[in-house]
Design an enzyme around this catalytic site. Structure first.
Site, PDB file in Angstrom:
ATOM      1  N   GLY A 166       1.705  -2.628   5.741  1.00  0.00           N
ATOM      2  CA  GLY A 166       2.668  -2.465   4.653  1.00  0.00           C
ATOM      3  C   GLY A 166       2.271  -3.210   3.400  1.00  0.00           C
ATOM      4  O   GLY A 166       2.948  -3.110   2.370  1.00  0.00           O
ATOM      5  N   GLU A 167       1.211  -3.986   3.458  1.00  0.00           N
ATOM      6  CA  GLU A 167       0.800  -4.754   2.290  1.00  0.00           C
ATOM      7  C   GLU A 167      -0.574  -4.258   1.796  1.00  0.00           C
ATOM      8  O   GLU A 167      -0.659  -3.269   1.100  1.00  0.00           O
ATOM      9  CB  GLU A 167       0.829  -6.252   2.619  1.00  0.00           C
ATOM     10  CG  GLU A 167       2.253  -6.686   3.040  1.00  0.00           C
ATOM     11  CD  GLU A 167       2.408  -8.183   3.268  1.00  0.00           C
ATOM     12  OE1 GLU A 167       1.714  -8.988   2.647  1.00  0.00           O
ATOM     13  OE2 GLU A 167       3.259  -8.552   4.114  1.00  0.00           O
ATOM     14  N   MET A 168      -1.646  -4.926   2.203  1.00  0.00           N
ATOM     15  CA  MET A 168      -2.953  -4.497   1.714  1.00  0.00           C
ATOM     16  C   MET A 168      -3.585  -3.421   2.611  1.00  0.00           C
ATOM     17  O   MET A 168      -4.538  -2.753   2.216  1.00  0.00           O
ATOM     18  CB  MET A 168      -3.865  -5.709   1.536  1.00  0.00           C
ATOM     19  CG  MET A 168      -3.320  -6.654   0.451  1.00  0.00           C
ATOM     20  SD  MET A 168      -4.019  -8.324   0.477  1.00  0.00           S
ATOM     21  CE  MET A 168      -5.508  -8.083  -0.492  1.00  0.00           C
ATOM     22  N   HIS A 220       0.833  -1.209   0.000  1.00  0.00           N
ATOM     23  CA  HIS A 220       0.000   0.000   0.000  1.00  0.00           C
ATOM     24  C   HIS A 220       0.863   1.253   0.000  1.00  0.00           C
ATOM     25  O   HIS A 220       1.832   1.352   0.739  1.00  0.00           O
ATOM     26  CB  HIS A 220      -0.904  -0.007   1.244  1.00  0.00           C
ATOM     27  CG  HIS A 220      -1.836   1.158   1.298  1.00  0.00           C
ATOM     28  ND1 HIS A 220      -3.010   1.200   0.609  1.00  0.00           N
ATOM     29  CD2 HIS A 220      -1.740   2.345   1.958  1.00  0.00           C
ATOM     30  CE1 HIS A 220      -3.623   2.354   0.839  1.00  0.00           C
ATOM     31  NE2 HIS A 220      -2.867   3.064   1.656  1.00  0.00           N
TER      32      HIS A 220
END
Lengths: 330, 330
Positions: free
Chosen positions: A123-125, A81
């Site tokens: 830090g991802e979705m 993200h």
């Protein structure tokens, strides 16, 4: 009649030989999917491709575990993200059902537990499980499909991750040339590829890279004979167990489809198979492969590419006026 | 025999009636693909899904024109390289072969010209045509496929974009319920949907939203009766023609699959179909639709969702040691 019997005897002998040879090998052929909840898997396929499980509405499971590209993103470390740089290389989802545990440090016991991680990782979705459920609940086609598959009125995150995991169970890659060879087709491999396989066994690679997935079934220290000069702060299994003795132990990655899953290692620092083989030989086995040996091992590794998953691109049910809006730029 | 003849006569009468009715309608049914270079389209499908045409190795055509989601990203404006916020709403690629020109301001004459744009746009895929060719040339499977399809030894960007455009020609969506109705199935629409269609014609929507794509065939000013309070700096056609009279003229979007292509308008400011219909009615036609009228028009618009493209997720040929590395974080 005699010829037929003799033919049958030869076939039997060949089969026996093949089975015997196969039993002695450290690698077993990948079995096709034997048992599946198809409705659950079809639902899971949609969820796997649905970027509405992310805050931005832009990142799906398939963004970093891209099934067009060996189940990875082919990047050193992933993009999350807001274009955040991930801390670790995205492992392939292909054949991941065969892994002893999930993630490089094994912090998820199984695919279902894994699937919940990236959705809620900032830090991802960068979403939350609760918001993901709100999105799905606002889409009547999803509500109906969850009802059909799970028989309940309310969607739960455990059902979301269970369906995704069921889909991921279909992502096995049988029928590689190496498996054809294992199963008795002695013409499936070239002389160089066979030499590479022999080297792979003789020099000790197969001590860790074995079984159906040619890896994925143990945790091993990165840097046994020689220390690995890591640029990444990842410490592996010790982050899960808290044991100092588990520092720099990572799950041994599968070598299935390794031709497609570049770059290599938990930090993605090895760009090519040649480099990965060289580093592994020196650091794990104390052996410097000659250029010819390296070529042969790489040639063998490329025979591990199996049939890639074949399925129709899923069409996702549209959002409704009640669906919470994605927030890509907040 | 008499019954059979009488049946045939009835059928003939029905067909004549249907053809007559159809000829009077401002909307024509979407024709399935009539002519295609299949090999080129299959190559184009791979390229459409290949993120290696971007600097980051992360963004493909399908990232913003997602074929799981109506050929759009369902975001107000798109996410580009390094998470840059795009200036405009990504129009659907579905039925885009029917458009008079491409992009909201029509700056590309056709699909082939369009396809080259985002690859080299610093705010989108942030690559260059030359680097994209370097990547493709380094991958033997692509080199062979281009040879087979185009009969030349060296890959050219015009071939890349031609193949992508050929694939995009397959992305038509025939067989919507509305088309079934146009083609003679009078039970395909409900009374409310038919009322909505009547309103759509009577109030003037069909003056611009007509033809096979229900739009896409003219440029019109946004804000005819009442000015549009734009938050976006986009000025539309005038950016291409340089004419002041073309300010705020945008290509009329197709309404095919409009249920799936939210949010609406060139700036993505209308989140729902109800809002879009309300704004269009007031600004373009000087008409305030009642809640019932708005509901009916929206019900009609949802009958324009056709068969979505059905195809297998393409498997991309892997990079080689010679392939230039993606640069997501530079």
């Amino acid at each position: 009649m005699k010829n037929a019997l003799s033919g049958a005897a030869t076939l039997l002998a060949a089969l026996t030989l093949s089975t015997t040879a196969f039993a002695k090998e450290p690698i077993q052929p990948i079995a096709p999917v034997q048992q599946l909840n198809l409705a659950q898997s079809e639902l899971g396929k949609k969820l796997y491709f649905d970027p509405r499980l992310s805050k931005s509405g832009f990142i799906s499971c398939n963004s970093c575990h891209n099934l067009s590209m060996g189940g990875t993103d082919n990047l050193k470390t992933s993009i999350g993200h807001n274009w955040q740089q991930g801390p670790i290389n995205a492992p392939t989802v292909l054949n991941s059902s065969l892994n002893i545990a999930q993630f490089w440090d094994g912090r998820a016991a199984d695919l279902q537990e894994q699937a919940g991680g990236p959705i809620a990782n900032p830090g991802e979705m960068a979403f939350t499980h609760s918001l993901a459920i709100d999105v799905l609940e606002s889409i009547p086609q999803y509500v109906t499909e969850f009802q059909q598959v799970f028989g309940t009125d309310q969607i739960k995150i455990e059902q979301v991750t269970e369906a995704i995991a069921e889909f991921e169970k279909t992502l096995v890659t049988p029928n590689s040339r190496f498996d054809q060879w294992l199963l008795g087709d002695k013409n499936a491999l070239s002389a160089d590829e066979l030499s590479g396989y022999q080297l792979f066994k003789d020099s000790g690679c197969a001590a860790c890279h074995n079984g159906e997935a040619v890896g994925g079934n143990s945790f091993q220290k990165m840097g046994v004979v020689e220390a690995y000069q890591a640029k990444s702060p990842a410490e592996g299994l010790s982050a899960v167990t808290g044991k100092d003795s588990d520092r720099f132990k990572f799950k041994v990655p599968t070598l299935r489809n390794v031709e497609m899953t570049y770059p290599y290692f938990h930090d993605g620092e090895a760009e090519t198979l040649a480099e990965a083989v060289d580093v592994m030989g020196r650091l794990q086995l104390g052996r410097k492969f000659s250029p010819t040996e390296n070529d042969q091992i790489v040639a063998f590794l490329k025979t591990l590419t199996g049939d890639q998953p074949q399925f129709q691109l899923p069409i996702l049910p549209p959002s409704t006026d009640q669906t919470p809006q994605p927030k890509p730029f907040e």
